[in-house]
Design an enzyme around this catalytic site. Structure first.
Site, PDB file in Angstrom:
ATOM      1  N   GLY A  84     -11.061 -33.132 -10.590  1.00  0.00           N
ATOM      2  CA  GLY A  84     -11.805 -32.095  -9.892  1.00  0.00           C
ATOM      3  C   GLY A  84     -13.144 -31.836 -10.541  1.00  0.00           C
ATOM      4  O   GLY A  84     -13.306 -32.033 -11.758  1.00  0.00           O
ATOM      5  N   SER A 119      -6.268 -36.640  -2.626  1.00  0.00           N
ATOM      6  CA  SER A 119      -6.506 -35.474  -1.784  1.00  0.00           C
ATOM      7  C   SER A 119      -7.590 -35.771  -0.753  1.00  0.00           C
ATOM      8  O   SER A 119      -7.564 -35.247   0.363  1.00  0.00           O
ATOM      9  CB  SER A 119      -6.906 -34.267  -2.638  1.00  0.00           C
ATOM     10  OG  SER A 119      -8.022 -34.575  -3.457  1.00  0.00           O
ATOM     11  N   TYR A 124     -11.662 -42.693  -3.418  1.00  0.00           N
ATOM     12  CA  TYR A 124     -11.164 -43.498  -4.524  1.00  0.00           C
ATOM     13  C   TYR A 124     -11.316 -45.001  -4.348  1.00  0.00           C
ATOM     14  O   TYR A 124     -11.168 -45.748  -5.316  1.00  0.00           O
ATOM     15  CB  TYR A 124      -9.707 -43.113  -4.801  1.00  0.00           C
ATOM     16  CG  TYR A 124      -9.625 -41.704  -5.353  1.00  0.00           C
ATOM     17  CD1 TYR A 124      -9.951 -41.451  -6.674  1.00  0.00           C
ATOM     18  CD2 TYR A 124      -9.294 -40.636  -4.530  1.00  0.00           C
ATOM     19  CE1 TYR A 124      -9.927 -40.161  -7.178  1.00  0.00           C
ATOM     20  CE2 TYR A 124      -9.269 -39.337  -5.033  1.00  0.00           C
ATOM     21  CZ  TYR A 124      -9.578 -39.103  -6.344  1.00  0.00           C
ATOM     22  OH  TYR A 124      -9.568 -37.828  -6.835  1.00  0.00           O
ATOM     23  N   PHE A 405       2.734 -35.835  -7.961  1.00  0.00           N
ATOM     24  CA  PHE A 405       2.132 -35.596  -9.281  1.00  0.00           C
ATOM     25  C   PHE A 405       0.657 -35.286  -9.116  1.00  0.00           C
ATOM     26  O   PHE A 405       0.085 -35.486  -8.077  1.00  0.00           O
ATOM     27  CB  PHE A 405       2.349 -36.779 -10.227  1.00  0.00           C
ATOM     28  CG  PHE A 405       1.730 -38.075  -9.767  1.00  0.00           C
ATOM     29  CD1 PHE A 405       0.448 -38.427 -10.170  1.00  0.00           C
ATOM     30  CD2 PHE A 405       2.424 -38.939  -8.930  1.00  0.00           C
ATOM     31  CE1 PHE A 405      -0.124 -39.627  -9.757  1.00  0.00           C
ATOM     32  CE2 PHE A 405       1.868 -40.142  -8.509  1.00  0.00           C
ATOM     33  CZ  PHE A 405       0.593 -40.488  -8.927  1.00  0.00           C
TER      34      PHE A 405
END
Length: 405
Positions: A84, A119, A124, A405
């Protein structure tokens, strides 16, 4: 020139970086009481922070665990459990610097794979992660759904007290084992945040365990969600499954049988189930089980391509030479022979060319080489090699993570 520094955090910075991650993900600031319960699950190890002076503005965290790969081997993996950036510092290179530092550290420690739950999936791929396993959301109508008479009915299901749920389930998960590609080990630090706070005395979830001839072999964690409304005052509650793990089809069927037997329930709702889990086929009327969604369940990044390719097995067919490009970890860029005898670097001309994120999609067997080639993700230099790659990388069971996770 940047106006921030990226480095490993210290023990004294664990709380502030945990709070930063929570704010970046739009959750409430952690209380002292909550930190006392979960703080040990946020150790300083493997956590990179971006700092403006002493103030954290970004974080990238991971923990070491194990993953099952095709062929049954269990290998080390870095599980990225928190990324984050503070809202006023986004789009300034902070995330890129954090991810580069994290990947360099994972590579330096000799860990061949990294995984995460995304998220925001568009982020990514540029760091080499590919969508490697999918999960489906299934909703089974109650009380209409009935299991077919040939679905096995064996063993016993018992409900645990909150204290028993905290104490017994970690050992049972280890006993069940990592029997499907993509399944992750759950280290000690995982349980307080991801399990105990939901099932313990302060949680709302229920845990039931199946016991077969050889003892406990499966469990389910679920919550009850109110579903009544002004327009449907007699509608029953919905059982929302958080975690369902079973050592085999008999235990899995028994846990579904239990869920579908709970009174005053209108539906059982389970997200992130294996895409090949045959819930509909277990019913006398398969229409009572609806697949509502299929979404990414795990993203995977080969950090050491040679080691990653060498860790899994391949089906018996002629080898294929892959040309892999890795812009973040250029040492991985090169040609690799992949075949039933394993994988190794080679100077041989490539049959197929792909970026490392596409290799991540291919690695666990979720995506076929044919589909990725048709999508433009694989450059085909020898058309005959596509079918061989399909056969080499395919798996009997669809990959599945099953661990949040």
């Amino acid at each position: 020139m940047t106006d921030f520094d990226v480095r490993l955090i210290t023990d004294e910075e664990r709380r502030s970086t945990f709070d930063l991650l929570g704010r970046a993900l739009h959750s409430n600031r952690v209380s002292d009481e909550t930190w006392a319960r979960v703080g040990d699950s946020w150790p300083a190890a493997h956590k990179f922070g971006a700092f403006d002076g002493d103030a954290p503005i970004g974080v990238a965290s991971s923990f070491d665990t194990e993953i099952a790969v095709p062929g049954g081997a269990v290998v080390g993996v870095a599980a990225v459990d928190g990324v984050g950036v503070r809202a006023d510092r986004t789009r300034r290179g902070v995330l890129t610097a954090l991810m580069a530092a994290q990947l360099a550290d994972v590579a330096a420690r000799g860990v061949a794979l990294a995984v995460l739950h995304a998220s925001e999936p568009t982020i990514y791929g540029r760091f080499g992660y590919g969508s490697a396993a999918l999960g489906k959301t299934v909703r089974v109508a109650r009380p209409a759904a009935r299991l077919h008479e040939r679905v096995p009915a064996s063993g016993d299901v018992r409900m645990l007290t909150p204290d028993e749920a905290v104490k017994e389930i970690p050992g049972l998960y280890r006993r069940i084992g990592l029997h499907r590609p993509g399944m992750l080990g759950r280290p000690d630090l995982w349980w307080p945040i991801a399990h105990d706070r939901h099932v313990g005395p302060a949680g709302s979830h229920v845990v039931a365990v199946h016991s077969g001839p050889d003892g406990d072999d499966g469990f389910v964690v679920y919550d009850t969600v109110e579903h009544r409304s002004l327009d449907a005052p007699d509608e029953g509650a919905v059982l929302k499954v958080r975690d369902l793990q079973a050592a085999g089809p008999v235990a899995r069927a028994a846990l579904w049988r239990f869920l579908l037997s709970v009174d005053l329930v209108s539906a059982v709702h389970a997200r992130h189930r294996p895409v090949d889990e045959p819930v509909a086929a277990m019913l006398t009327d398969h229409r009572h089980a609806r697949s509502l969604d299929v979404e990414d369940d795990l993203w995977l990044r080969p950090v050491d391509v040679a080691a990653a390719l060498g860790a899994r097995t391949y089906r018996t067919v002629g080898p294929v030479v892959l040309a892999v490009t890795d812009r973040t970890l250029p040492a991985n860029t090169g040609h690799y022979t992949v075949g039933p005898d394993g994988a190794a670097r080679t100077d041989t001309a490539a049959d197929l060319a792909l970026d490392v994120d596409t290799l991540g999609m291919l690695y666990l067997g979720q995506w076929s080489a044919t589909a990725l080639a048709q999508a433009g993700r694989i450059e085909v230099r020898d058309p005959a090699a596509v079918a061989r790659a399909d056969e080499l990388f395919t798996t009997v069971a669809a990959p599945w993570c099953g661990t949040l996770f």
